[in-house]
Design an enzyme around this catalytic site. Structure first.
Site, mmCIF file in Angstrom:
data_model
loop_
_atom_site.group_PDB
_atom_site.id
_atom_site.type_symbol
_atom_site.label_atom_id
_atom_site.label_comp_id
_atom_site.label_asym_id
_atom_site.label_seq_id
_atom_site.Cartn_x
_atom_site.Cartn_y
_atom_site.Cartn_z
ATOM 1 N N ASN A 1 -14.653 10.667 3.833
ATOM 2 C CA ASN A 1 -13.309 11.226 3.982
ATOM 3 C C ASN A 1 -12.613 11.074 2.640
ATOM 4 O OD1 ASN A 1 -10.704 11.906 4.631
ATOM 5 N ND2 ASN A 1 -10.303 10.093 5.909
ATOM 6 N N TRP A 2 -12.535 12.191 1.921
ATOM 7 C CA TRP A 2 -11.931 12.122 0.579
ATOM 8 C C TRP A 2 -10.408 12.008 0.639
ATOM 9 C CZ3 TRP A 2 -14.823 16.459 -2.660
ATOM 10 C CH2 TRP A 2 -16.108 16.000 -2.984
ATOM 11 N N LYS A 3 -9.804 12.214 1.792
ATOM 12 C CA LYS A 3 -8.335 12.183 1.947
ATOM 13 C C LYS A 3 -7.697 13.150 0.934
ATOM 14 C CE LYS A 3 -8.824 7.474 3.516
ATOM 15 N NZ LYS A 3 -8.129 6.307 4.016
ATOM 16 N N HIS B 1 -7.173 11.138 12.752
ATOM 17 C CA HIS B 1 -7.218 10.014 11.806
ATOM 18 C C HIS B 1 -5.901 9.242 11.904
ATOM 19 C CE1 HIS B 1 -7.397 7.729 8.092
ATOM 20 N NE2 HIS B 1 -8.698 7.946 8.104
ATOM 21 N N GLU C 1 -4.031 8.020 9.757
ATOM 22 C CA GLU C 1 -2.981 8.439 8.812
ATOM 23 C C GLU C 1 -2.251 9.673 9.337
ATOM 24 O OE1 GLU C 1 -5.552 8.554 5.382
ATOM 25 O OE2 GLU C 1 -5.714 6.367 5.467
ATOM 26 N N GLU D 1 -11.989 3.380 14.178
ATOM 27 C CA GLU D 1 -11.406 2.976 12.904
ATOM 28 C C GLU D 1 -10.225 2.049 13.164
ATOM 29 O OE1 GLU D 1 -12.555 5.784 9.557
ATOM 30 O OE2 GLU D 1 -10.651 6.471 10.322
ATOM 31 N N GLY E 1 -8.663 1.132 4.249
ATOM 32 C CA GLY E 1 -8.130 1.078 2.885
ATOM 33 C C GLY E 1 -7.553 -0.274 2.511
ATOM 34 N N SER F 1 -12.977 0.230 5.417
ATOM 35 C CA SER F 1 -13.461 -0.559 4.272
ATOM 36 C C SER F 1 -14.964 -0.791 4.302
ATOM 37 C CB SER F 1 -12.692 -1.885 4.178
ATOM 38 O OG SER F 1 -11.309 -1.641 3.996
ATOM 39 N N GLY G 1 -14.015 6.075 3.640
ATOM 40 C CA GLY G 1 -12.905 6.567 2.827
ATOM 41 C C GLY G 1 -13.155 6.290 1.352
ATOM 42 N N GLY G 2 -12.604 5.193 0.856
ATOM 43 C CA GLY G 2 -12.652 4.863 -0.581
ATOM 44 C C GLY G 2 -14.044 4.982 -1.185
HETATM 45 C C1 PEP Z 1 -10.886 6.271 6.435
HETATM 46 O O1 PEP Z 1 -9.865 6.654 5.885
HETATM 47 O O2 PEP Z 1 -11.384 6.942 7.355
HETATM 48 C C2 PEP Z 1 -11.491 5.025 5.958
HETATM 49 C C3 PEP Z 1 -12.390 4.447 6.703
HETATM 50 O O3 PEP Z 1 -11.026 4.546 4.756
HETATM 51 P P1 PEP Z 1 -11.613 3.288 3.935
HETATM 52 O O4 PEP Z 1 -13.113 3.366 3.988
HETATM 53 O O5 PEP Z 1 -11.085 3.453 2.552
HETATM 54 O O6 PEP Z 1 -11.106 2.052 4.612
#
Ligand code: PEP
Length: 255
Positions: free
Chosen positions: A9-11, A98, A100, A170, A176, A216, A237-238
């Site tokens: 997920n590049w956001k 998601h 967010e 999640e 994040g 994470s 994500g990251g």
């Molecule tokens: C996400 O945004 O779906 C996610 C899991 O982010 P991160 O891996 O950065 O915690």
């Protein structure tokens, strides 16, 4: 055997050129290094999707997805993107619900259930996200929160349609933040989710539902998380913004 998937997920990161360049690295590394049946997906901002899908072509094992859609078919909804528009870029997946989007854009379970319907109608595979906040975990309400998100967001689907959905657990407190759920914490919730699916549908449907973990996740913690019996991969994500890290996570499922 249910499908294993590692989805990035590049956001709201990367301009168009940066996205094309990172995706090219990911496709090349995936073609050279990923050996197995695991699915690999990159969920990118809308502006990237057509370019990425063209680059992936039909020979690459990396699929492309969006991060949201609107549930209406077409019309005066300035700034929104419909399921059919997303599909026309070549994308095959879409992240829905998601945390967010739930937090910053006030998406509720009712809207999400309509987005799920729109996605399925146009042949997109929803990656439907659920998970509790820190406060809900600390007050031991996480099972109730997750049950409600399932019941109101996705359990309206008939068995056949539910079979086309991917779930992602999640925990909001792990996204994040660098705080990962322990493999035991994640497994506990994944087993709970699978059990809820079995109760609502049946055991066969539950056994074939792919449930991803997100929060994470990185190349270091992925092997232990993905070794849990009810964890079928990750939503990343990251670490999906670094080709080496993302591919190393996907390689956890190499045979
Ligand atoms: C996400 O945004 O779906 C996610 C899991 O982010 P991160 O891996 O950065 O915690």
């Amino acid at each position: 055997m249910r499908k294993k998937i590692v989805a990035g997920n590049w956001k709201m990161n990367l301009d168009y050129q940066q996205g094309i360049s990172l995706f090219s690295e990911i496709v090349n590394m995936a073609n050279d290094e990923v050996i197995g049946e695991q699915g690999i997906v990159i969920c990118a901002p809308f502006i990237h999707l057509h370019g990425l899908a063209q680059l992936a072509g039909s020979r690459s094992r990396v699929a492309v997805g969006g991060q949201n859609i609107y549930f209406q078919e077409t019309g005066a909804y300035t700034g929104e993107i419909s399921a059919s528009q997303l599909k026309s870029t070549g994308a095959t997946y879409v992240i829905l619900g998601h945390s967010e989007r739930r937090a910053y854009f006030h998406e509720d379970d009712n809207q999400l259930s309509r987005k799920v319907d729109a996605a399925l109608k146009h042949g997109l595979i929803p990656i439907f996200c659920i998970g509790e906040t820190q406060d809900e975990r600390e007050s031991d309400r996480y099972f109730d929160v997750i049950r409600t998100q399932l019941e109101e967001g996705i359990f309206h689907l008939a068995d056949g349609d539910f079979g086309d959905v991917v779930l992602a657990y999640e925990p909001v407190w792990a996204i994040g933040t660098g705080l990962t759920a322990t493999p035991e914490q994640a497994q506990e919730v994944h087993a709970f989710i699978r059990n809820e699916v079995a109760n609502h549908y049946n055991q066969n449907v539950a056994n074939s539902t792919t449930i991803l973990y997100g929060g994470s996740c990185n190349p270091k913690n992925a092997p232990e998380l993905f070794a849990q019996p009810d964890i079928d991969g990750g939503l990343i994500g990251g670490a999906s913004l670094k080709s080496r890290d993302f591919i190393d996570i996907a390689k956890v499922f190499n045979r």
